[in-house]
Design an enzyme around this catalytic site. Structure first.
Site, PDB file in Angstrom:
ATOM      1  N   ASP A  13       0.824  -1.229   0.000  1.00 50.60           N
ATOM      2  CA  ASP A  13       0.000   0.000   0.000  1.00 50.60           C
ATOM      3  C   ASP A  13       0.851   1.270   0.000  1.00 50.60           C
ATOM      4  O   ASP A  13       0.461   2.292   0.553  1.00 50.60           O
ATOM      5  CB  ASP A  13      -0.959   0.035   1.204  1.00 50.60           C
ATOM      6  N   GLY A  15       1.577   3.009  -2.526  1.00 50.90           N
ATOM      7  CA  GLY A  15       1.208   3.903  -3.637  1.00 50.90           C
ATOM      8  C   GLY A  15       1.883   3.462  -4.930  1.00 50.90           C
ATOM      9  O   GLY A  15       2.173   4.295  -5.795  1.00 50.90           O
ATOM     10  N   LYS A  16       2.108   2.156  -5.048  1.00 43.98           N
ATOM     11  CA  LYS A  16       2.756   1.625  -6.260  1.00 43.98           C
ATOM     12  C   LYS A  16       1.928   1.904  -7.512  1.00 43.98           C
ATOM     13  O   LYS A  16       2.475   2.148  -8.569  1.00 43.98           O
ATOM     14  CB  LYS A  16       2.961   0.102  -6.134  1.00 43.98           C
ATOM     15  N   HIS A  41      -5.136  -2.720  -7.970  1.00 42.74           N
ATOM     16  CA  HIS A  41      -4.748  -1.404  -8.490  1.00 42.74           C
ATOM     17  C   HIS A  41      -5.978  -0.740  -9.065  1.00 42.74           C
ATOM     18  O   HIS A  41      -6.758  -1.380  -9.755  1.00 42.74           O
ATOM     19  CB  HIS A  41      -3.793  -1.542  -9.672  1.00 42.74           C
ATOM     20  N   THR A 130      -6.086 -13.410   1.909  1.00 46.89           N
ATOM     21  CA  THR A 130      -7.228 -12.842   1.196  1.00 46.89           C
ATOM     22  C   THR A 130      -8.224 -13.936   0.808  1.00 46.89           C
ATOM     23  O   THR A 130      -9.255 -13.644   0.214  1.00 46.89           O
ATOM     24  CB  THR A 130      -6.765 -12.081  -0.071  1.00 46.89           C
ATOM     25  N   GLN A 224       2.542  -6.256  -3.419  1.00 47.15           N
ATOM     26  CA  GLN A 224       2.785  -6.295  -1.963  1.00 47.15           C
ATOM     27  C   GLN A 224       4.021  -5.465  -1.581  1.00 47.15           C
ATOM     28  O   GLN A 224       4.377  -4.551  -2.302  1.00 47.15           O
ATOM     29  CB  GLN A 224       2.922  -7.740  -1.465  1.00 47.15           C
ATOM     30  N   ASP A 333       2.480  14.694   1.219  1.00 48.46           N
ATOM     31  CA  ASP A 333       1.428  15.668   1.570  1.00 48.46           C
ATOM     32  C   ASP A 333       0.653  15.280   2.827  1.00 48.46           C
ATOM     33  O   ASP A 333       0.097  16.145   3.502  1.00 48.46           O
ATOM     34  CB  ASP A 333       0.459  15.835   0.386  1.00 48.46           C
ATOM     35  N   THR A 414       3.194  13.837  -4.518  1.00 46.26           N
ATOM     36  CA  THR A 414       2.574  14.781  -3.588  1.00 46.26           C
ATOM     37  C   THR A 414       1.045  14.807  -3.659  1.00 46.26           C
ATOM     38  O   THR A 414       0.417  15.674  -3.048  1.00 46.26           O
ATOM     39  CB  THR A 414       3.107  16.207  -3.850  1.00 46.26           C
TER      40      THR A 414
END
Ligand code: GDP
Length: 430
Positions: A13, A15-16, A41, A130, A224, A333, A414
Site C-alpha cells: 500500500d 502507492g505503487k 490497483h 485474502t 505487496q 502531503d 505529492t
C-alpha cells in the site's frame, strides 16, 4: 535501454499504482513476476476508472505487451473475468498485448476452499490471507503437484496432474472435514477454461530476452511489499512468495544482470494491514490522524490500516535486500500540518541499540523505536511538482530520509494525481 523493477519497500500500500502507471507509459513491456490476483490497483485514465488485480497495469494502455511471468500464480477463471471486464470498457486484450508464461502454476477452486477452511478453523495460525487460494497454490508449486498453464494443452497430462494433486488434497481435506474433490467436475472445468488461457500462453523468458536485446524497455511490476517477503518479511505474517527485486529475474526468466534500476516505493510514514510486528506503530491520536489524512483503509475490506511514523531502519533494510537504486517517496502531503515529525532511527532491544530488525519474532515484538525529531511544516505540499513548491522543512525531511536509508529519492509524489510528481532521476534514463 533500461529495465526497471518496481518493488514496495514497506508493508505494501505504498502507492505503487500511481508510480507504476506513470512508468508504464514509458515502457514497452510490463511484466508481473510474483503474487496472484491480490494486487489491487485502481487506475484512472482520462477520467475512466480501471480495476486490475492480476493483469499488469500496462494492459490498459495500447501498444504495449503485458506479461504474466512464471513467478505469479494464476486463477484462470479470474483471468477471464478480468479480461471480460476490461473489454467491456473498450480495452483491447489479445495475444499481441498479453502473454502468460507456460510454466505459470494455476490456482484452482480447491486452493481457495483450503485457504478459507484453514482461516476459519485455526484461530492460532491466522495469517490474514485474502482467501483467494494464493498461498495453497504456491504450496503446490513447491510440492511439485501444480497444474501449470502448459498442462492444459494435453488431456493425458492434465489428468495425471490432477490425480497427483488430489492424492494430497483429499487427505488434507479429510483432516479439515471437507468433502473429497469432485475429480470429474474439476477436470471438466479445466478443459472448459483451457482455450481461454492457452490463447495467451508463450515462452515469456524467450520473448523478454529477445526484446531486451532489441533495446526495448521492460518494467517489472512488483506487488505487496518487501516486509511481506516470504524469506525476509515478518514471518509468518507474510505473503507466500518472494517479493524482493531478485524475484523479477526468477519470476520471469531474465538474468539479474539485465535489471538496470530497482525503484523502491516508500510511503513518507509507515502502515501495515492486519497482524504482525510493527515497532513504530502509533495507537494514539497521531496514528489516528495519519490514517485519516492518508485515507488508510483497505480498498476491498475497508479495514483500518495500522499507522506509524517513518521507520528508516526498515526501509534501509529493504533497500539493501532489494538493491534499491532510488526510491519513489509517496504521500509526503499527508505529513502537512504536523508541528513535529518523528523518524524511527533505531530500536532498543533488551538494553541494546539495534540498527536493523532482527529475524526472531519475539525479538521483533520487543523492539521499541528510537526516534529523532524534526520540525514539521504548516504549508501545503499537496500537488507540488517542483522542489521550489516545497517548504524548506519538507525538503529537509526528504534529505534526512535519504541520508538515513542510504538511498536517494528518484521520484517524489505529492498527491494521488499522476502529474503531481517531482522527478529527480528518471529510472528509464540511459
Ligand atoms: P499500492 O497497493 O502500493 O499499489 O498502493 P495504492 O496504489 O493502492 O495507493 C494507495 C492510495 O494512495 C491510493 O488511493 C492512491 O491514490 C494514494 N496515493 C498515491 N500516491 C499519493 C500521494 O502522493 N499523496 C496522496 N495523498 N495519496 C497518494
Amino acid at each position: 535501454m533500461a529495465n526497471v523493477v518496481v518493488v514496495g519497500a514497506q508493508w505494501g500500500d505504498e502507492g505503487k499504482g500511481k508510480i507504476v502507471d506513470w512508468l508504464s507509459e514509458r515502457a514497452d513491456i510490463i511484466a508481473r513476476f510474483q503474487g496472484g490476483h491480490n494486487a489491487g490497483h485502481t487506475l484512472v485514465i482520462d477520467g475512466e476508472v480501471f480495476k486490475l488485480s492480476l493483469l499488469p497495469s500496462g494492459i490498459v494502455r495500447g501498444g504495449k505487451l503485458s506479461v504474466i511471468g512464471n513467478g505469479v500464480v494464476l486463477d484462470p477463471w479470474h483471468l477471464v473475468k478480468e479480461i471480460d471486464g476490461l473489454r467491456s470498457q473498450g480495452v483491447t486484450v489479445s495475444p499481441e498485448t498479453l502473454m502468460i508464461a507456460e510454466n505459470t502454476p494455476l490456482i484452482l477452486p480447491i486452493h481457495g476452499e483450503l485457504d478459507r477452511a484453514r482461516e476459519s478453523q485455526n484461530s492460532v495460525a491466522k495469517i490474514g490471507t485474502t482467501g483467494r487460494g494464493i498461498g495453497p497454490a504456491y504450496e503446490d508449486k513447491v510440492g511439485r503437484r501444480s497444474i501449470r498453464v502448459a498442462d492444459l494443452a494435453d488431456d493425458a497430462t492434465l489428468e495425471t496432474r490432477v490425480d497427483r494433486a488430489l492424492v494430497h488434497h483429499n487427505a488434507l481435506r479429510a483432516g479439515l472435514g471437507l468433502d473429497p474433490v469432485d475429480r470429474d467436475k474439476l477436470l471438466a472445468d479445466l478443459r472448459a477454461i483451457a482455450p481461454a488461457v492457452l490463447e495467451y500462453a508463450g515462452p515469456v523468458w524467450k520473448v523478454l530476452n529477445e526484446n531486451r536485446k532489441a533495446g526495448k524497455r521492460i518494467l517489472f511490476e512488483g506487488a505487496q511489499g518487501s516486509l511481506l517477503d516470504i524469506d525476509f518479511g515478518t514471518y509468518p505474517f507474510v505473503t507466500s512468495s518472494n517479493v524482493l527485486a531478485g524475484q523479477a529475474a526468477t519470476g520471469t526468466g531474465i538474468g539479474p544482470g539485465s535489471i538496470d534500476f530497482v525503484l523502491g516505493i516508500v510511503k513518507a510514514y509507515t502502515t501495515r494491514v492486519g497482524e504482525g510486528p510493527f515497532p513504530a506503530e502509533l495507537t494514539d491520536e497521531v496514528g489516528q490522524r495519519l490514517g485519516e489524512r492518508g485515507h488508510e483503509f483497505g480498498t476491498v475490506t475497508g479495514r483500518k490500516r495500522r499507522c506509524g511514523w517513518f521507520d528508516a531502519v526498515l526501509v534501509r533494510q529493504t533497500c539493501a535486500t532489494s538493491g534499491v537504486n532510488g526510491i519513489a517517496l509517496t504521500k509526503l502531503d499527508v505529513l502537512d500540518g504536523f508541528e513535529t515529525l518523528k523518524i524511527c532511527v533505531g530500536y532498543e532491544l533488551d538494553g541494546q541499540r539495534l540498527d536493523y530488525l532482527p529475524i526472531a519474532s519475539d525479538q521483533q515484538a520487543r523492539c521499541t523505536p528510537i526516534y529523532e525529531e524534526m520540525p514539521g511544516w504548516s504549508e501545503s505540499t499537496e500537488g507540488a511538482r517542483s522542489w521550489a513548491d516545497l517548504p524548506a522543512e519538507a525538503i529537509k525531511y526528504v534529505r534526512r530520509v535519504e541520508e538515513l536509508i542510504e538511498c536517494p529519492v528518484a521520484l517524489l509524489s505529492t498527491s494521488p494525481e499522476r502529474d503531481d510528481t517531482i522527478l529527480v532521476t528518471d529510472p528509464f534514463a540511459d
